[in-house]
Design an enzyme around this catalytic site. Structure first.
Site, PDB file in Angstrom:
ATOM      1  N   ARG A  32     -30.213   3.134  46.478  1.00 34.32           N
ATOM      2  CA  ARG A  32     -30.524   3.327  45.067  1.00 34.32           C
ATOM      3  C   ARG A  32     -29.320   3.945  44.362  1.00 34.32           C
ATOM      4  NH1 ARG A  32     -34.911   5.389  48.082  1.00 34.32           N
ATOM      5  NH2 ARG A  32     -36.877   4.234  47.806  1.00 34.32           N
ATOM      6  N   LYS A  69     -35.949   9.349  47.564  1.00 34.63           N
ATOM      7  CA  LYS A  69     -37.039   9.936  46.806  1.00 34.63           C
ATOM      8  C   LYS A  69     -37.760  10.981  47.653  1.00 34.63           C
ATOM      9  CE  LYS A  69     -37.922   5.934  43.836  1.00 34.63           C
ATOM     10  NZ  LYS A  69     -38.917   4.941  43.386  1.00 34.63           N
ATOM     11  N   HIS A  84     -29.916  -1.993  40.680  1.00 35.45           N
ATOM     12  CA  HIS A  84     -31.103  -2.418  41.414  1.00 35.45           C
ATOM     13  C   HIS A  84     -31.006  -3.865  41.882  1.00 35.45           C
ATOM     14  CE1 HIS A  84     -34.682  -0.230  42.468  1.00 35.45           C
ATOM     15  NE2 HIS A  84     -35.379  -1.347  42.418  1.00 35.45           N
ATOM     16  N   ARG A 105     -29.682  -4.035  45.334  1.00 27.01           N
ATOM     17  CA  ARG A 105     -30.715  -3.648  46.299  1.00 27.01           C
ATOM     18  C   ARG A 105     -31.647  -4.825  46.589  1.00 27.01           C
ATOM     19  NH1 ARG A 105     -32.945   1.060  48.313  1.00 27.01           N
ATOM     20  NH2 ARG A 105     -35.195   1.378  48.172  1.00 27.01           N
ATOM     21  N   HIS A 148     -38.328   2.752  52.165  1.00 27.85           N
ATOM     22  CA  HIS A 148     -39.651   2.652  51.548  1.00 27.85           C
ATOM     23  C   HIS A 148     -40.710   3.265  52.446  1.00 27.85           C
ATOM     24  CE1 HIS A 148     -38.238  -1.072  49.089  1.00 27.85           C
ATOM     25  NE2 HIS A 148     -38.027   0.047  48.437  1.00 27.85           N
ATOM     26  N   TYR A 167     -39.572  -6.287  46.727  1.00 32.87           N
ATOM     27  CA  TYR A 167     -38.133  -6.440  46.594  1.00 32.87           C
ATOM     28  C   TYR A 167     -37.647  -7.747  47.215  1.00 32.87           C
ATOM     29  CZ  TYR A 167     -37.454  -1.611  45.086  1.00 32.87           C
ATOM     30  OH  TYR A 167     -37.468  -0.434  44.390  1.00 32.87           O
TER      31      TYR A 167
END
Length: 319
Positions: free
Chosen positions: A177, A201, A267, A270, A293, A302
């Protein structure tokens, strides 16, 4: 128990407990105080945010929760514990109509509201969450673009300095990211193993891998730097300050314009990596780990299966 008593208890236990334990103690005491008040008077959002903070949510996530929930309560002008399913539905419909928001945004708001009321139910502030009967907002499934090999090479050729080339290569080979890229330090890079430690995250760390070309370009970039800034990517002009997420995004947009490559943003790199990995046979579970993830369903969003591969499989198995 009142607030003065809670503060006194916290002060007495400060030397005996770790920071995390003290936070948990304060949360429990605040819940006890809240239950002693009338349900209309409790700071439901504040208590929910404190709980999320203890759970390890990032400041950015907490700020998003806060603005979303406070906006809803302010517009409905109803105490959180009195909000009904009908109120939530009307609010979401009015929000979409007034702001022209897309279905993805509305569903994100719905998820936050559902999480908030589920927490109120778990903590016995309400009997049943009014958000239970509000279902997932269906969204149109659009085929999102990825970079072709030619476009990636065009972007590399369009880079005017070693830093920008390193940015393109890192995003293309790791699929990290943009926030993860911006927070990287020199010390996070292991050139021997061609890997780096990224913080994703929820402050969760994982290892991302890069290819030989990225290694060479990144080494060339670092070799020409004379500053002592620990950041991996820094501004070229002026003081060597860490590049922000916005600065990286702007640089990529400008690079796309100058290279005549459409819709260049972090993005997309990615999504390109995920699609390429799936097309080449990498198990989806490994792609999930690669991208960091928690849920495999997120990875599937994705991964765009190449239409040419579908055509080839049709000819192989069905003709």
């Amino acid at each position: 128990m009142n607030q003065d008593t809670a503060n006194w208890i916290a002060e007495q236990m400060q030397r005996e407990l770790s920071t995390r334990q003290l936070c948990l103690l304060r949360e429990v005491m605040e819940l006890a105080i809240a239950r002693s008040e009338t349900s209309d008077d409790i700071d439901a959002v504040g208590l929910f945010l404190r709980a999320k903070e203890v759970e390890g949510c990032s400041p950015k996530t907490i700020a998003y929760y806060e603005s979303t929930l406070n906006r809803m309560i302010e517009e409905l002008a109803i105490p959180a514990t009195k909000i009904t399913t009908s109120d939530i539905r009307k609010y979401l419909a009015a929000y979409e109509e007034k702001r022209g928001s897309c279905k993805t945004t509305i569903d994100n708001i719905r998820r936050i509201i559902a999480s908030f009321f589920a927490w109120l139910e778990d903590e016995d502030f309400i009997v049943k969450s009014p958000a239970r009967r509000i279902r997932h907002v269906k969204q149109p499934k659009l085929v999102k673009g990825v970079f072709t090999d030619e476009e990636l090479e065009t972007l590399r050729d369009g880079c005017k300095n070693a830093r920008d080339l390193a940015i393109v290569d890192l995003l293309a080979s790791t699929g990290m990211r943009v926030g993860e890229l911006a927070s990287l330090n020199r010390s996070d890079i292991d050139f021997t193993e061609r890997e780096c430690i990224v913080t994703g995250k929820g402050n969760k760390q994982r290892i991302a891998y890069f290819d030989a070309r990225t290694k060479l370009h990144l080494q060339a970039y670092l070799a020409e730097r004379t500053d002592d800034c620990p950041a991996l990517l820094v501004a070229i002009r002026g003081d060597a300050k860490r590049l922000s997420v916005g600065a990286i995004e702007l640089r990529l947009r400008n690079l796309g314009k100058s290279s005549s490559v459409k819709r260049v943003h972090p993005h997309k790199f990615r999504r390109t990596l995920a699609t390429s990995a799936i097309d080449k046979g990498m198990p989806i579970e490994q792609v999930q780990k690669l991208l960091g993830h928690e849920k495999i369903e997120t990875t599937m969003h994705y991964a765009l299966v190449s239409q040419s591969n579908v055509k080839a499989s049709h000819r192989k198995y069905l003709e």
